[in-house]
Design a protein around this motif. Structure first.
Motif, PDB file in Angstrom:
ATOM      1  N   GLN A 103       9.549   9.367  -2.367  1.00 57.30           N
ATOM      2  CA  GLN A 103       9.192   8.060  -1.809  1.00 57.30           C
ATOM      3  C   GLN A 103       8.122   7.357  -2.626  1.00 57.30           C
ATOM      4  OE1 GLN A 103      10.772   6.384   0.539  1.00 57.30           O
ATOM      5  NE2 GLN A 103      12.202   8.108   0.648  1.00 57.30           N
ATOM      6  N   HIS A 104       7.205   8.124  -3.208  1.00 55.96           N
ATOM      7  CA  HIS A 104       6.152   7.525  -4.030  1.00 55.96           C
ATOM      8  C   HIS A 104       6.753   6.819  -5.247  1.00 55.96           C
ATOM      9  CE1 HIS A 104       2.328   8.139  -6.675  1.00 55.96           C
ATOM     10  NE2 HIS A 104       2.343   6.942  -6.113  1.00 55.96           N
ATOM     11  N   ASP A 107       8.468   3.621  -4.217  1.00 56.89           N
ATOM     12  CA  ASP A 107       7.484   2.569  -3.931  1.00 56.89           C
ATOM     13  C   ASP A 107       6.908   1.974  -5.206  1.00 56.89           C
ATOM     14  OD1 ASP A 107       7.864   2.966  -1.235  1.00 56.89           O
ATOM     15  OD2 ASP A 107       6.027   4.123  -0.926  1.00 56.89           O
ATOM     16  N   LEU A 108       6.560   2.841  -6.170  1.00 54.21           N
ATOM     17  CA  LEU A 108       5.972   2.347  -7.414  1.00 54.21           C
ATOM     18  C   LEU A 108       6.967   1.516  -8.210  1.00 54.21           C
ATOM     19  CD1 LEU A 108       3.823   5.320  -8.778  1.00 54.21           C
ATOM     20  CD2 LEU A 108       3.020   3.126  -7.893  1.00 54.21           C
ATOM     21  N   ALA A 111       7.235  -1.807  -6.628  1.00 53.27           N
ATOM     22  CA  ALA A 111       6.018  -2.601  -6.819  1.00 53.27           C
ATOM     23  C   ALA A 111       5.902  -3.151  -8.232  1.00 53.27           C
ATOM     24  CB  ALA A 111       4.789  -1.750  -6.487  1.00 53.27           C
ATOM     25  N   ARG A 125      15.468  -0.370  -3.821  1.00 56.97           N
ATOM     26  CA  ARG A 125      15.093   0.929  -3.260  1.00 56.97           C
ATOM     27  C   ARG A 125      16.289   1.882  -3.233  1.00 56.97           C
ATOM     28  NH1 ARG A 125      10.029   1.034  -0.953  1.00 56.97           N
ATOM     29  NH2 ARG A 125      10.540   3.039   0.011  1.00 56.97           N
ATOM     30  N   GLN A 260      -2.080   7.791   3.033  1.00 61.09           N
ATOM     31  CA  GLN A 260      -1.072   8.765   2.626  1.00 61.09           C
ATOM     32  C   GLN A 260      -0.937   9.819   3.722  1.00 61.09           C
ATOM     33  OE1 GLN A 260      -2.864   9.801  -1.343  1.00 61.09           O
ATOM     34  NE2 GLN A 260      -0.777   9.487  -2.078  1.00 61.09           N
ATOM     35  N   ALA A 296       3.814   9.181  -1.334  1.00 59.95           N
ATOM     36  CA  ALA A 296       3.783   7.743  -1.076  1.00 59.95           C
ATOM     37  C   ALA A 296       2.508   7.355  -0.336  1.00 59.95           C
ATOM     38  CB  ALA A 296       5.002   7.342  -0.256  1.00 59.95           C
ATOM     39  N   ASN A 298      -0.004   5.091  -1.929  1.00 58.75           N
ATOM     40  CA  ASN A 298      -1.142   4.756  -2.798  1.00 58.75           C
ATOM     41  C   ASN A 298      -1.511   3.278  -2.614  1.00 58.75           C
ATOM     42  OD1 ASN A 298       1.502   4.438  -4.379  1.00 58.75           O
ATOM     43  ND2 ASN A 298       0.058   3.209  -5.557  1.00 58.75           N
ATOM     44  N   HIS A 301       0.981   0.430  -3.165  1.00 58.21           N
ATOM     45  CA  HIS A 301       1.916   0.251  -2.057  1.00 58.21           C
ATOM     46  C   HIS A 301       1.319  -0.648  -0.976  1.00 58.21           C
ATOM     47  CE1 HIS A 301       4.759   1.195   1.168  1.00 58.21           C
ATOM     48  NE2 HIS A 301       3.720   1.491   1.935  1.00 58.21           N
ATOM     49  N   TRP A 302       0.041  -0.435  -0.681  1.00 55.53           N
ATOM     50  CA  TRP A 302      -0.610  -1.188   0.384  1.00 55.53           C
ATOM     51  C   TRP A 302      -1.173  -2.527  -0.090  1.00 55.53           C
ATOM     52  CZ3 TRP A 302       0.405   0.465   5.052  1.00 55.53           C
ATOM     53  CH2 TRP A 302       0.636   1.821   5.276  1.00 55.53           C
TER      54      TRP A 302
END
Length: 332
Positions: A103-104, A107-108, A111, A125, A260, A296, A298, A301-302
């Motif tokens: 998932q990390h 997400d990266l 992003a 995704r 996280q 996921a 970091n 992500h936020w």
């Protein structure tokens, strides 16, 4: 930020740490859940013993450590409160795994995708997820080298360099090597792991990729190795006390808010594959660290990166907890 060491629980009857009294030398300590510590230099009759030295003969000393932890009576045991807790080991080598949580990575990738990317977020995704699944089944881990000089204690302040535009957190499970490992198989790799600890592998996202030489790719020296960018510890918990390192909860809170919170089950490549893979090229040494990647959640992500005054609380099931405060370079 260092203060009296918290009494965060850890799995098993004992853990290993590196501690010191005020203005005194660092010493390798046997820490028990009751909040007491035994100076292993005295207990093992070796005034010059270090934590790394302990791992150099881990298989020999482990039975003695079990016996010592079974009896916490006597004046040799001292309270943990009031002692300074340092990084639990000073490794010669640090092996870091990138892009290792499904998932990390998704997400990266989302992003960092180009503004001209015609795909919707959902389409992007789904495509990246398919790539991750193929990679886990068919590909090799991605491992690079970190600097021991980036390591700091689990309760020390983290200085954010003035040049770091996008400093980010990455809490990770770290394996500690017990004996020289070279070209070991996946099946035998865990036999070379003494225990586990917590690492927060900070990254400046703005300098991960070279803007001047895009063809070269990532710049891990610049983005990950500032002094103090790897808070480590507090303890190294023996591998025998962790029932399943592939099923631990990795949790990081920023100023009390959970950012996280993921299981190590989401890793693409487990610890045995990472240790084996690194050992195919390099000779892993006692006390070395193998960082296993970050899940996921970091800052990218936020949409919230680290800044002066932030406090990070990181914990992993059975390994205790660390707390570090961010301080801008030059701040009073």
């Amino acid at each position: 930020m260092q203060s009296a060491a918290p009494s965060a629980p850890f799995a098993g009857p004992f853990a290993i740490g590196t501690l010191s009294a005020t203005d005194q030398e660092l010493f390798p300590g046997l820490v028990v859940p009751e909040g007491r510590v035994l100076d292993l230099r005295t207990a093992l009759g070796e005034p010059a013993l270090t934590t790394r030295g302990l791992f150099e003969r881990w298989d020999e000393e482990l039975p003695r450590l079990r016996a010592l932890a079974a009896d916490v009576t006597g004046d040799a045991w001292q309270p943990l409160d009031g002692l300074r807790v340092h990084a639990p080991v000073a490794p010669r080598q640090v092996f870091q795994s990138g892009a290792n949580y499904r998932q990390h990575v998704i997400d990266l990738e989302v992003a960092h995708r180009s503004p001209d990317d015609p795909r919707t977020v959902e389409e992007a995704r789904a495509e990246i997820a398919a790539v991750m699944d193929r990679r886990a089944a068919e590909d090799l881990p991605y491992v690079f080298i970190g600097l021991p000089s980036a390591i700091t204690g689990p309760y020390d302040d983290v200085v954010l360099p003035a040049w770091a535009e996008q400093p980010d957190w990455e809490l990770e499970l770290a394996a500690v090597i017990s004996r020289p490992a070279y070209r070991v198989s996946v099946a035998e790799a865990l036999e070379y792991v003494a225990g586990y600890t917590i690492a927060n592998d900070l990254t400046d996202r703005a300098t991960v990729f070279r803007r001047d030489m895009k063809a070269i790719g990532t710049d891990w020296l610049r983005s990950k190795n500032a002094p103090g960018f790897t808070p480590l510890g507090p303890w190294i918990v023996p591998a025998e006390s962790i029932a399943d390192p592939g099923d631990l909860r990795v949790t990081l809170k920023l100023n009390g808010r959970t950012m996280q919170d993921e299981s190590t089950e989401d890793m693409l490549f487990g610890i045995a594959r990472l240790v084996s893979y690194a050992s195919q090229t390099a000779r892993l040494l006692p006390g070395d660290l193998v960082l296993t990647g970050s899940p996921a959640g970091n800052g990218m992500h936020w949409g919230r990166l680290l800044r002066d005054g932030d406090v990070m609380d990181g914990s992993i099931t059975g390994l205790g907890a660390q707390r570090t405060r961010c301080v801008a370079e030059g701040a009073s």
